[in-house]
Design a protein around this motif. Structure first.
Motif, PDB file in Angstrom:
ATOM      1  N   ILE A 100       0.880  -1.175   0.000  1.00 39.42           N
ATOM      2  CA  ILE A 100       0.000   0.000   0.000  1.00 39.42           C
ATOM      3  C   ILE A 100       0.911   1.217   0.000  1.00 39.42           C
ATOM      4  N   LEU A 101       0.738   2.081  -0.987  1.00 41.62           N
ATOM      5  CA  LEU A 101       1.647   3.225  -1.130  1.00 41.62           C
ATOM      6  C   LEU A 101       0.869   4.544  -1.144  1.00 41.62           C
ATOM      7  N   ALA A 102       1.291   5.469  -0.289  1.00 36.79           N
ATOM      8  CA  ALA A 102       0.772   6.844  -0.317  1.00 36.79           C
ATOM      9  C   ALA A 102       1.859   7.703  -0.964  1.00 36.79           C
ATOM     10  N   ALA A 103       1.815   7.847  -2.256  1.00 38.34           N
ATOM     11  CA  ALA A 103       2.905   8.505  -2.992  1.00 38.34           C
ATOM     12  C   ALA A 103       2.969   9.998  -2.664  1.00 38.34           C
ATOM     13  N   SER A 104       4.159  10.449  -2.316  1.00 40.00           N
ATOM     14  CA  SER A 104       4.321  11.861  -1.953  1.00 40.00           C
ATOM     15  C   SER A 104       4.536  12.756  -3.165  1.00 40.00           C
ATOM     16  N   ASP A 105       4.794  12.142  -4.330  1.00 41.14           N
ATOM     17  CA  ASP A 105       5.037  12.945  -5.529  1.00 41.14           C
ATOM     18  C   ASP A 105       4.445  12.207  -6.736  1.00 41.14           C
ATOM     19  N   TYR A 106       3.634  12.917  -7.509  1.00 37.43           N
ATOM     20  CA  TYR A 106       2.898  12.338  -8.642  1.00 37.43           C
ATOM     21  C   TYR A 106       3.839  11.743  -9.675  1.00 37.43           C
ATOM     22  N   ASP A 107       4.969  12.398  -9.948  1.00 37.90           N
ATOM     23  CA  ASP A 107       5.915  11.931 -10.966  1.00 37.90           C
ATOM     24  C   ASP A 107       7.014  11.067 -10.372  1.00 37.90           C
ATOM     25  N   ALA A 108       7.614  11.528  -9.268  1.00 39.98           N
ATOM     26  CA  ALA A 108       8.809  10.876  -8.736  1.00 39.98           C
ATOM     27  C   ALA A 108       8.547   9.450  -8.254  1.00 39.98           C
ATOM     28  N   LEU A 109       7.330   9.160  -7.780  1.00 43.47           N
ATOM     29  CA  LEU A 109       7.022   7.815  -7.282  1.00 43.47           C
ATOM     30  C   LEU A 109       6.427   6.918  -8.358  1.00 43.47           C
ATOM     31  N   SER A 110       6.274   7.442  -9.566  1.00 42.16           N
ATOM     32  CA  SER A 110       5.630   6.676 -10.626  1.00 42.16           C
ATOM     33  C   SER A 110       6.438   5.420 -10.980  1.00 42.16           C
ATOM     34  N   SER A 111       7.757   5.554 -11.130  1.00 41.88           N
ATOM     35  CA  SER A 111       8.602   4.405 -11.483  1.00 41.88           C
ATOM     36  C   SER A 111       8.609   3.367 -10.360  1.00 41.88           C
ATOM     37  N   ALA A 112       8.661   3.843  -9.112  1.00 39.61           N
ATOM     38  CA  ALA A 112       8.641   2.918  -7.972  1.00 39.61           C
ATOM     39  C   ALA A 112       7.340   2.125  -7.946  1.00 39.61           C
ATOM     40  N   ALA A 113       6.234   2.788  -8.266  1.00 35.16           N
ATOM     41  CA  ALA A 113       4.936   2.102  -8.299  1.00 35.16           C
ATOM     42  C   ALA A 113       4.903   1.058  -9.408  1.00 35.16           C
ATOM     43  N   GLU A 114       5.454   1.401 -10.564  1.00 29.44           N
ATOM     44  CA  GLU A 114       5.501   0.435 -11.679  1.00 29.44           C
ATOM     45  C   GLU A 114       6.355  -0.774 -11.308  1.00 29.44           C
ATOM     46  N   LYS A 115       7.458  -0.531 -10.586  1.00 34.25           N
ATOM     47  CA  LYS A 115       8.344  -1.627 -10.185  1.00 34.25           C
ATOM     48  C   LYS A 115       7.595  -2.627  -9.291  1.00 34.25           C
ATOM     49  N   ILE A 116       6.743  -2.114  -8.418  1.00 39.53           N
ATOM     50  CA  ILE A 116       5.952  -2.996  -7.539  1.00 39.53           C
ATOM     51  C   ILE A 116       5.063  -3.914  -8.372  1.00 39.53           C
ATOM     52  N   THR A 117       4.347  -3.318  -9.315  1.00 44.58           N
ATOM     53  CA  THR A 117       3.416  -4.105 -10.130  1.00 44.58           C
ATOM     54  C   THR A 117       4.159  -5.135 -10.980  1.00 44.58           C
ATOM     55  N   LYS A 118       5.286  -4.733 -11.554  1.00 46.57           N
ATOM     56  CA  LYS A 118       6.050  -5.659 -12.407  1.00 46.57           C
ATOM     57  C   LYS A 118       6.609  -6.835 -11.612  1.00 46.57           C
ATOM     58  N   SER A 119       6.809  -6.648 -10.310  1.00 50.17           N
ATOM     59  CA  SER A 119       7.338  -7.739  -9.480  1.00 50.17           C
ATOM     60  C   SER A 119       6.279  -8.795  -9.181  1.00 50.17           C
ATOM     61  N   GLY A 120       5.013  -8.484  -9.484  1.00 52.57           N
ATOM     62  CA  GLY A 120       3.928  -9.412  -9.179  1.00 52.57           C
ATOM     63  C   GLY A 120       3.237  -9.105  -7.865  1.00 52.57           C
ATOM     64  N   THR A 121       3.774  -8.163  -7.115  1.00 49.39           N
ATOM     65  CA  THR A 121       3.138  -7.746  -5.852  1.00 49.39           C
ATOM     66  C   THR A 121       1.965  -6.822  -6.157  1.00 49.39           C
ATOM     67  N   LYS A 122       0.857  -7.043  -5.497  1.00 43.41           N
ATOM     68  CA  LYS A 122      -0.318  -6.192  -5.717  1.00 43.41           C
ATOM     69  C   LYS A 122      -0.039  -4.789  -5.158  1.00 43.41           C
ATOM     70  N   LEU A 123      -0.475  -3.794  -5.900  1.00 45.20           N
ATOM     71  CA  LEU A 123      -0.255  -2.405  -5.483  1.00 45.20           C
ATOM     72  C   LEU A 123      -1.600  -1.718  -5.221  1.00 45.20           C
ATOM     73  N   ILE A 124      -1.717  -1.158  -4.023  1.00 46.82           N
ATOM     74  CA  ILE A 124      -2.873  -0.349  -3.662  1.00 46.82           C
ATOM     75  C   ILE A 124      -2.363   1.062  -3.374  1.00 46.82           C
ATOM     76  N   LEU A 125      -2.832   2.038  -4.108  1.00 43.37           N
ATOM     77  CA  LEU A 125      -2.436   3.423  -3.851  1.00 43.37           C
ATOM     78  C   LEU A 125      -3.469   4.080  -2.944  1.00 43.37           C
ATOM     79  N   ILE A 126      -2.981   4.875  -1.995  1.00 44.54           N
ATOM     80  CA  ILE A 126      -3.904   5.627  -1.139  1.00 44.54           C
ATOM     81  C   ILE A 126      -3.539   7.109  -1.145  1.00 44.54           C
ATOM     82  N   ASP A 127      -4.523   7.928  -0.969  1.00 44.02           N
ATOM     83  CA  ASP A 127      -4.393   9.376  -0.786  1.00 44.02           C
ATOM     84  C   ASP A 127      -4.056  10.132  -2.081  1.00 44.02           C
TER      85      ASP A 127
END
Length: 329
Positions: A100-127
């Motif tokens: 579960i990720l509450a991204a502090s930056d719309y652009d800067a956390l975008s790659s980190a979020a993609e990395k989570i999904t590509k690993s097979g781990t489910k990603l839930i964004l909040i806030d």
């Protein structure tokens, strides 16, 4: 009253789907011997942040109820984007079932979020969303509606005489603040007497914002209303208005909640603050992560409502619970 057959079937289908989901969750809880591993990366895990500690409390409550292991992380400061990216990498290295990720930056956390999904781990964004939108579900407040609430409160009763207003936001790339600003402007447009002077981006600490607001009010002495899109802007604007003794001439509506904002609300410097429900956010986030990790289809977008708190309604029991959360620290 006679209901048409399609309506009846639709109601029965909704009840059946809800029943199946509840039963499915119960069966998973009873039969799955392996506890799910869920990580949550907050914008900040600083114990001085009441808001994020309430998100944490809601997540911990859901983790107990669903019997999952919860790993909670986050930087000391919301503005430390690099530290939050490191927190994501550390959480992902443990190969959890969901993050579960509450991204502090719309652009800067975008790659980190993609990395989570590509690993097979489910990603839930909040806030807050991220630009790439790789999540299974996005859980957040409808910020446009929250902005509309703020604009309506600021402009109410201003149908005839001229009423000049401005909005204040941070200099960061924040979709949340942009949506709040859009909502405010939409509300202002409904009042013929309201003249919008524009949005002003104010960067820096509360002290720096305070100095910038003083300069703005010197440049625009006829401003009668300010909608501040974040806590720092709210506190900086309130301090400037209070010290310039403009409290009777300039109304302020702010976002978020802190002990300092509550005091300003009691003093009448703030006309209202728009408050989110962080406990609900944390609880629903873990609940959704459990569902997604268990193969249950989740809603791609879940809304957590916000509430407008004024000096008049701030002492109701429900609003007191929002303003004074009991957080274990």
């Amino acid at each position: 009253m006679h209901l048409k057959k399609p309506v009846i079937w639709a109601v029965l289908l909704a009840i059946t789907v809800g029943f199946v989901v509840v039963i499915g969750m119960e069966m998973l809880r009873i039969t799955n011997p392996k506890k799910l591993e869920i990580a949550i990366v907050l914008k900040t895990n600083n114990i001085r942040s009441d808001y994020w500690q309430m998100v944490r409390s809601g997540a911990e409550e859901a983790a107990k109820e669903y019997a999952v292991n919860l790993d909670i992380r986050g930087p000391l400061s919301e503005s430390d984007t690099a530290a939050q990216i490191r927190s994501v990498d550390e959480a992902l290295a443990k190969k959890p079932d969901a993050i579960i990720l509450a991204a502090s930056d719309y652009d800067a956390l975008s790659s980190a979020a993609e990395k989570i999904t590509k690993s097979g781990t489910k990603l839930i964004l909040i806030d807050s969303p991220v630009r790439s939108h790789p999540e299974a579900s996005l859980i957040m407040t409808d910020n446009t509606e929250a902005g509309r609430q703020a604009g309506l409160i600021l402009a109410e009763g201003q149908n005839d005489s001229l009423f000049r207003v401005m909005t204040l936001s941070s200099g960061k790339e924040s979709l949340t603040e942009k949506e709040r600003q859009d909502g405010c402007q939409a509300a202002f447009a409904a009042f013929p007497g309201v003249a919008y002077a524009g949005n002003f981006e104010l960067a820096g600490t509360e002290d720096e914002v305070y100095e910038q607001v003083k300069n703005l009010l010197a440049m625009y002495p006829d401003i009668q209303g300010i909608a501040a899109m974040n806590e720092t802007a709210t506190l900086g604007a309130a301090r400037a208005v209070k010290e310039m003794k403009r409290g009777n001439r300039t109304k302020i509506v702010g976002f978020d909640s802190s002990i300092y904002q509550i005091k300003l609300l009691e003093e009448g410097i703030l006309k209202a603050e728009i408050v989110k429900k962080p406990f609900n956010l944390g609880y629903v986030a873990v609940e959704t992560a459990v569902q997604a990790s268990s193969g249950i289809k989740v809603d791609p977008k879940i809304n957590i409502e916000s509430r407008a708190i004024t000096r008049e309604n701030m002492y109701t029991q429900e609003n007191q619970e929002l303003l004074f959360p009991m957080v274990e620290k």
